[in-house]
Design a protein around this motif. Sequence first.
Motif, short mmCIF file in Angstrom:
data_model
loop_
_atom_site.label_atom_id
_atom_site.label_comp_id
_atom_site.label_asym_id
_atom_site.label_seq_id
_atom_site.Cartn_x
_atom_site.Cartn_y
_atom_site.Cartn_z
N ASP A 1 12.80 37.59 -96.86
CA ASP A 1 13.17 37.88 -98.25
C ASP A 1 13.58 36.63 -99.01
O ASP A 1 13.48 36.58 -100.23
N VAL B 1 8.94 40.64 -93.03
CA VAL B 1 8.64 39.51 -93.91
C VAL B 1 9.93 38.98 -94.52
O VAL B 1 10.79 39.76 -94.97
N PRO C 1 4.82 43.00 -89.34
CA PRO C 1 4.89 44.17 -90.21
C PRO C 1 5.67 43.84 -91.49
O PRO C 1 6.48 42.91 -91.52
N THR C 2 5.46 44.61 -92.52
CA THR C 2 6.04 44.33 -93.83
C THR C 2 7.55 44.20 -93.77
O THR C 2 8.15 43.34 -94.43
N TYR C 3 8.21 45.06 -92.97
CA TYR C 3 9.67 45.03 -92.94
C TYR C 3 10.23 43.77 -92.27
O TYR C 3 11.44 43.54 -92.31
N LYS D 1 5.98 33.81 -97.18
CA LYS D 1 5.91 35.27 -97.18
C LYS D 1 4.49 35.74 -96.82
O LYS D 1 4.32 36.69 -96.04
N ALA D 2 3.50 35.05 -97.36
CA ALA D 2 2.12 35.42 -97.04
C ALA D 2 1.82 35.16 -95.57
O ALA D 2 1.12 35.95 -94.91
N HIS D 3 2.36 34.07 -95.03
CA HIS D 3 2.14 33.74 -93.62
C HIS D 3 2.78 34.80 -92.73
O HIS D 3 2.18 35.25 -91.75
N CYS D 4 4.00 35.21 -93.07
CA CYS D 4 4.66 36.27 -92.30
C CYS D 4 3.88 37.58 -92.40
O CYS D 4 3.70 38.29 -91.40
N ALA D 5 3.43 37.91 -93.61
CA ALA D 5 2.71 39.17 -93.81
C ALA D 5 1.42 39.21 -93.00
O ALA D 5 0.96 40.30 -92.62
N ALA D 6 0.85 38.03 -92.69
CA ALA D 6 -0.39 37.99 -91.92
C ALA D 6 -0.15 38.19 -90.43
O ALA D 6 -1.11 38.42 -89.68
N HIS D 7 1.10 38.09 -89.99
CA HIS D 7 1.38 38.17 -88.55
C HIS D 7 2.42 39.23 -88.18
O HIS D 7 2.59 39.53 -87.00
#
Length: 472
Positions: free
Chosen positions: A440, A438, A434-436, A426-432
Amino acid sequence: MLLPDLVRTAARRSPHAPAVRDGAATATYAELDALADRCAHALADLGVRPGDRVVLWTSKSIDTVAVMQAVLRLGAAYVPVAPSNPRPRVQCIADGCAARLVLADDDLAGLRTRPGQTLNDAAATPADCAFILYTSGSTGAPKGVSISHRNALSFVCWAAEETGLDASDRLANHAPFNFDLSVFDLYGAFLAGACVDLVPATLAFAPEALTRFLFEREITVWYSVPSALQLMTADGGLLDGDPPPALRVCVFAGEPFPIADVLRLRAAWPAVRLFNWYGPTETNVCTSYEVTAHDLTRTRPLPIGQACSGDQVWLDPPGADVGEIVVDGPTVMLGYWGQPAQDGPYRTGDFGRIGPDGNLEYVGRRDHMVKVRGHRVEPSEIEAVLATHPAVAAAAVVVVGAGLDSRIHAAVVPAGDARPTMLGLKAHCAAHLPTYMVVDAVRLVAELPRTANGKVDRAAVTALWAEAVVRG
């Protein structure tokens, strides 16, 4: 020039050169030429005429290749169907294209017994249909992509020149004959007077056996979907030792290749030319990108490159950051069998963007585009980001639920002994992203479900999550 001219020309030029190898059996160009003539006479006796369709529900073999040539020599079109297809689907295809004949493996032996004699090929034109490749249709019924001699040869001639094919080459045919990747394996070899070595369907995704095949058969040109190379690397020891000594070209197409895996291959095989080819069945290969040492520092996804095969490729709408990939040119299909002819450019349904280096980059499929809590989401973009995580070997993303209840779920294959965590991903997705976008939820799997052509089976991935929900 027409497709059947390639074997005829090679047989006159180098009759004793190997044309097709299937296990321990090898057919020279003279033998393949004579066998194709015998099969053509037998098919003519069975009523096959110019313009007819012949369904080949057969295994990959020298006999099947000869029958393909025979059908073309009669001015007809062949329709390859893998033997793994159930009889009802084969019947649906045969009915759909109004096939003159349906041939199974047991039928081919009888075609070989025709007395040998030279056949005068039926008159045909480059615009005539040469073969029909059936793909899954959005309506649930298979749809037939009609490919002309001109369509196929425009790609094959470009590809042979781009890869430098010559008579000394040995090409591995990994793809089934109903998959468009096989067009290069067969007709590229025949154009160059080279040998094509058939990979049995039983080995198609057997990593150790495929790696042995590549080395022991002294393959010089390899072409497959990326997942086959990933499997050979992860479980077949492909990169554990020295590079295959004969290999000089490796081409991949059909699905995105995670950048980390591409660069690992690039670093391990410095003397091998690597190509990323792109194009749906309806256009065959329409863009190409050669992966070089300059890409070793790349952090962006691997480009699909520039237009090739005489085609023009652009994005619609023009000037948009992301647009639909549109193709026009000589490789664009005649149309879907039984439907109106293709008129003008082909809209691929794929989305792309122009990267900072001017090369086209693949973003994802239009028909995979979904909405998650009101936002448009392309699962392939999330997959590309997950694949850059050091603990992830491969990932497939699906959306479960609808409306406000929709959630992004990822099936993830760990890299080696690594165990990626939910929080880490999740952190890796959030770094690259938008929030929507990431994820679940994450489910670790030993391998991703694949279709018969080796692509990720998204329906099966969705079923994994549905099963998990049912089990609670």
